[in-house]
Design a protein around this motif. Structure first.
Motif, PDB file in Angstrom:
ATOM      1  N   LEU B  39      -3.489   3.042 -18.330  1.00  0.00           N
ATOM      2  CA  LEU B  39      -2.793   4.345 -18.093  1.00  0.00           C
ATOM      3  C   LEU B  39      -2.866   5.275 -19.310  1.00  0.00           C
ATOM      4  N   LEU B  40      -2.363   4.725 -20.380  1.00  0.00           N
ATOM      5  CA  LEU B  40      -2.149   5.973 -21.699  1.00  0.00           C
ATOM      6  C   LEU B  40      -3.652   6.567 -22.134  1.00  0.00           C
ATOM      7  N   SER B  41      -4.608   5.599 -22.170  1.00  0.00           N
ATOM      8  CA  SER B  41      -5.911   5.832 -22.716  1.00  0.00           C
ATOM      9  C   SER B  41      -6.621   7.012 -21.790  1.00  0.00           C
ATOM     10  N   PRO B  42      -6.657   6.718 -20.496  1.00  0.00           N
ATOM     11  CA  PRO B  42      -7.113   7.560 -19.342  1.00  0.00           C
ATOM     12  C   PRO B  42      -6.640   8.848 -19.525  1.00  0.00           C
ATOM     13  N   LEU B  43      -5.270   8.815 -19.391  1.00  0.00           N
ATOM     14  CA  LEU B  43      -4.456   9.874 -19.184  1.00  0.00           C
ATOM     15  C   LEU B  43      -4.624  10.808 -20.439  1.00  0.00           C
ATOM     16  N   ALA B  44      -4.834  10.487 -21.757  1.00  0.00           N
ATOM     17  CA  ALA B  44      -5.146  11.149 -22.890  1.00  0.00           C
ATOM     18  C   ALA B  44      -6.592  11.723 -22.882  1.00  0.00           C
ATOM     19  N   ASP B  45      -7.283  11.162 -22.385  1.00  0.00           N
ATOM     20  CA  ASP B  45      -8.691  11.319 -22.090  1.00  0.00           C
ATOM     21  C   ASP B  45      -8.902  12.791 -21.079  1.00  0.00           C
ATOM     22  N   MET B  46      -8.112  12.357 -19.797  1.00  0.00           N
ATOM     23  CA  MET B  46      -8.116  13.530 -18.862  1.00  0.00           C
ATOM     24  C   MET B  46      -7.562  14.771 -19.496  1.00  0.00           C
ATOM     25  N   MET B  47      -6.489  14.529 -20.262  1.00  0.00           N
ATOM     26  CA  MET B  47      -5.911  15.580 -20.818  1.00  0.00           C
ATOM     27  C   MET B  47      -6.719  16.509 -21.760  1.00  0.00           C
ATOM     28  N   GLN B  48      -7.491  15.518 -22.714  1.00  0.00           N
ATOM     29  CA  GLN B  48      -8.361  16.170 -23.535  1.00  0.00           C
ATOM     30  C   GLN B  48      -9.495  17.220 -22.597  1.00  0.00           C
ATOM     31  N   THR B  49     -10.041  16.411 -21.544  1.00  0.00           N
ATOM     32  CA  THR B  49     -10.841  17.180 -20.783  1.00  0.00           C
ATOM     33  C   THR B  49     -10.500  18.539 -20.341  1.00  0.00           C
ATOM     34  N   VAL B  50      -9.336  18.470 -19.581  1.00  0.00           N
ATOM     35  CA  VAL B  50      -8.628  19.580 -19.092  1.00  0.00           C
ATOM     36  C   VAL B  50      -8.399  20.633 -20.087  1.00  0.00           C
ATOM     37  N   ALA B  51      -7.858  20.193 -21.276  1.00  0.00           N
ATOM     38  CA  ALA B  51      -7.513  21.088 -22.471  1.00  0.00           C
ATOM     39  C   ALA B  51      -8.983  21.939 -22.640  1.00  0.00           C
ATOM     40  N   ALA B  52     -10.011  21.241 -22.711  1.00  0.00           N
ATOM     41  CA  ALA B  52     -11.301  21.530 -23.067  1.00  0.00           C
ATOM     42  C   ALA B  52     -11.761  22.506 -22.143  1.00  0.00           C
ATOM     43  N   THR B  53     -11.712  22.244 -20.800  1.00  0.00           N
ATOM     44  CA  THR B  53     -12.253  23.001 -19.774  1.00  0.00           C
ATOM     45  C   THR B  53     -11.292  24.128 -18.962  1.00  0.00           C
ATOM     46  N   ALA B  54     -10.203  24.063 -18.750  1.00  0.00           N
ATOM     47  CA  ALA B  54      -9.406  24.690 -17.953  1.00  0.00           C
ATOM     48  C   ALA B  54      -9.268  26.281 -18.460  1.00  0.00           C
ATOM     49  N   ARG B  55      -9.378  27.182 -17.646  1.00  0.00           N
ATOM     50  CA  ARG B  55      -9.076  28.599 -18.014  1.00  0.00           C
ATOM     51  C   ARG B  55      -8.814  29.213 -16.825  1.00  0.00           C
ATOM     52  N   GLU B  56      -8.516  30.490 -16.887  1.00  0.00           N
ATOM     53  CA  GLU B  56      -7.791  31.485 -16.089  1.00  0.00           C
ATOM     54  C   GLU B  56      -9.302  32.030 -15.349  1.00  0.00           C
ATOM     55  N   CYS B  57      -9.336  32.242 -14.063  1.00  0.00           N
ATOM     56  CA  CYS B  57     -10.360  32.819 -13.257  1.00  0.00           C
ATOM     57  C   CYS B  57     -10.471  34.396 -13.679  1.00  0.00           C
ATOM     58  N   LEU B  58     -11.474  34.911 -14.203  1.00  0.00           N
ATOM     59  CA  LEU B  58     -11.408  36.266 -14.553  1.00  0.00           C
ATOM     60  C   LEU B  58     -11.263  37.319 -13.498  1.00  0.00           C
ATOM     61  N   ASN B  59     -11.401  37.013 -12.129  1.00  0.00           N
ATOM     62  CA  ASN B  59     -11.298  37.647 -10.976  1.00  0.00           C
ATOM     63  C   ASN B  59      -9.989  37.827 -10.648  1.00  0.00           C
ATOM     64  N   CYS B  60      -9.369  36.535 -10.509  1.00  0.00           N
ATOM     65  CA  CYS B  60      -8.145  36.392  -9.810  1.00  0.00           C
ATOM     66  C   CYS B  60      -6.700  35.981 -10.401  1.00  0.00           C
ATOM     67  N   GLY B  61      -6.959  35.200 -11.582  1.00  0.00           N
ATOM     68  CA  GLY B  61      -6.012  34.511 -12.489  1.00  0.00           C
ATOM     69  C   GLY B  61      -5.660  33.203 -11.955  1.00  0.00           C
ATOM     70  N   ASN B  62      -6.441  32.604 -10.966  1.00  0.00           N
ATOM     71  CA  ASN B  62      -6.347  31.268 -10.713  1.00  0.00           C
ATOM     72  C   ASN B  62      -6.651  30.211 -11.901  1.00  0.00           C
ATOM     73  N   ILE B  63      -6.128  29.094 -11.766  1.00  0.00           N
ATOM     74  CA  ILE B  63      -6.857  28.156 -12.853  1.00  0.00           C
ATOM     75  C   ILE B  63      -7.866  27.311 -12.158  1.00  0.00           C
ATOM     76  N   GLY B  64      -9.080  27.378 -13.140  1.00  0.00           N
ATOM     77  CA  GLY B  64     -10.028  26.435 -12.746  1.00  0.00           C
ATOM     78  C   GLY B  64     -10.815  26.123 -14.115  1.00  0.00           C
ATOM     79  N   THR B  65     -12.014  25.679 -13.878  1.00  0.00           N
ATOM     80  CA  THR B  65     -12.977  25.047 -14.956  1.00  0.00           C
ATOM     81  C   THR B  65     -13.944  25.916 -15.168  1.00  0.00           C
ATOM     82  N   ALA B  66     -13.987  27.273 -14.604  1.00  0.00           N
ATOM     83  CA  ALA B  66     -15.129  28.001 -14.803  1.00  0.00           C
ATOM     84  C   ALA B  66     -14.593  29.621 -14.944  1.00  0.00           C
ATOM     85  N   ASP B  67     -15.518  30.383 -15.270  1.00  0.00           N
ATOM     86  CA  ASP B  67     -15.055  31.850 -15.561  1.00  0.00           C
ATOM     87  C   ASP B  67     -14.559  32.300 -13.972  1.00  0.00           C
TER      88      ASP B  67
END
Lengths: 197, 197
Positions: B39-67
């Motif tokens: 649980l703890l290691s996978p959760l930490a890994d997934m948080m790291q992934t999301v922290a690195a890739t999550a961003r706001e959509c430049l068009n609408c402001g939704n949260i995703g993993t691309a511009d």
């Protein structure tokens, strides 16, 4: 769901934590993503650190970051008293009160015929061992006031025999408690154990 | 606290999440530590992934993993309808219902004189822009039924003028709602908007 796979996976993992459901997991993840620089990355790092270092104390079963937890490692806590609790959460609750100066022993559960939990599934043999070798003068059985908790306390008291003083927590009205909201069992216990003013 | 510094720090960080307090953070961290491998290691890994890739959509402001988020990137969602919401959480709630097939625009809050939030602090200019350039035929103002939400909806409707159809969500009795538990405002709205059977 409009969020992509990783975000959904993170929400799903968070939703499995005790106290969080799907809705609060979504809120928490959104909050983390909004503050990903100052919140999400540090949290992930700290989880990774804890995942790598956290372990159970070989002596008492407490959770710490070394083979012996801080309490078992501290000579100051060797005052001859050992407080037996069901769970690490109970140990932490006792520590927050700050009133107990001895050491602990975490059983890891209670005896349960239904769930096939016997003395060897818990840390009971290790407790008997510690009482014999650590100059213990008093064993405080701080188990939950449930049927399983009390059964376990009686079993341990029997096993320890007469070689050591055995006590349990007092039962009665909690501080700030209103009689109106207390169950009959608590009122009965408090009345039976009434004290002279 | 008997746990060591890192564990305490992790509990403190978890306690700051919305929906968790000190007590539930302790429970969650204990649960994670007990199941640290799965649980703890996978959760930490997934948080790291999301922290690195999550961003706001430049068009609408939704949260995703691309511009551009999945919805803005999908041609299928370009049906001429745009649903204006306050917050990404509202967008996710709309998506769960699965009934809306158009695109979104996340304002990122509501106008508020008290908090000095003007149109330029929100994504209102970008909305006006999108309505002009994206062949929008209908703007659905799905803002919260609060004073700030409704003020913002009226402001946006004024700004858009007559060039596009503007609608808002119906108000009335929620599905499964019991009249007895509804506030007067909702009952008034439901009665005024009553429908012939």
């Amino acid at each position: 769901m409009s969020s992509t796979r990783d975000i959904d996976a993170l929400i799903e993992m968070m939703a499995k934590l005790p106290g969080l459901g799907p809705r609060s997991a979504r809120r928490a993840v959104l909050h983390l993503i909004r503050k990903r620089g100052i919140l999400l990355s540090p949290l992930a790092d700290m989880m990774q650190t804890v995942a790598a270092t956290a372990r159970e104390c070989l002596n008492c079963g407490n959770i710490g970051t070394a083979d012996l937890c801080d309490i078992c490692a501290s000579e100051k806590r060797a005052n001859g008293e050992i407080c037996v609790v069901e769970d690490v959460a109970d140990l932490w609750a006792m520590e927050r009160s700050g009133v107990f100066k001895g050491r602990y022993h975490v059983l890891g559960g209670t005896l349960s015929a239904l769930d096939a939990v016997g003395p060897h599934e818990l840390r009971i043999p290790r407790l008997i061992d510690r009482v014999a070798t650590e100059n213990i003068t008093e064993v405080i059985l701080a188990l939950n006031a449930t049927i399983d908790g009390q059964t376990t306390a009686h079993y341990i008291a029997d096993e320890l025999g007469a070689r050591v003083k055995k006590t349990s927590l007092a039962q009665g009205v909690p501080i700030g408690g209103e009689l109106d909201y207390l169950d009959d069992g608590t009122i009965t216990a408090a009345l039976r154990a009434r004290k002279a003013l």
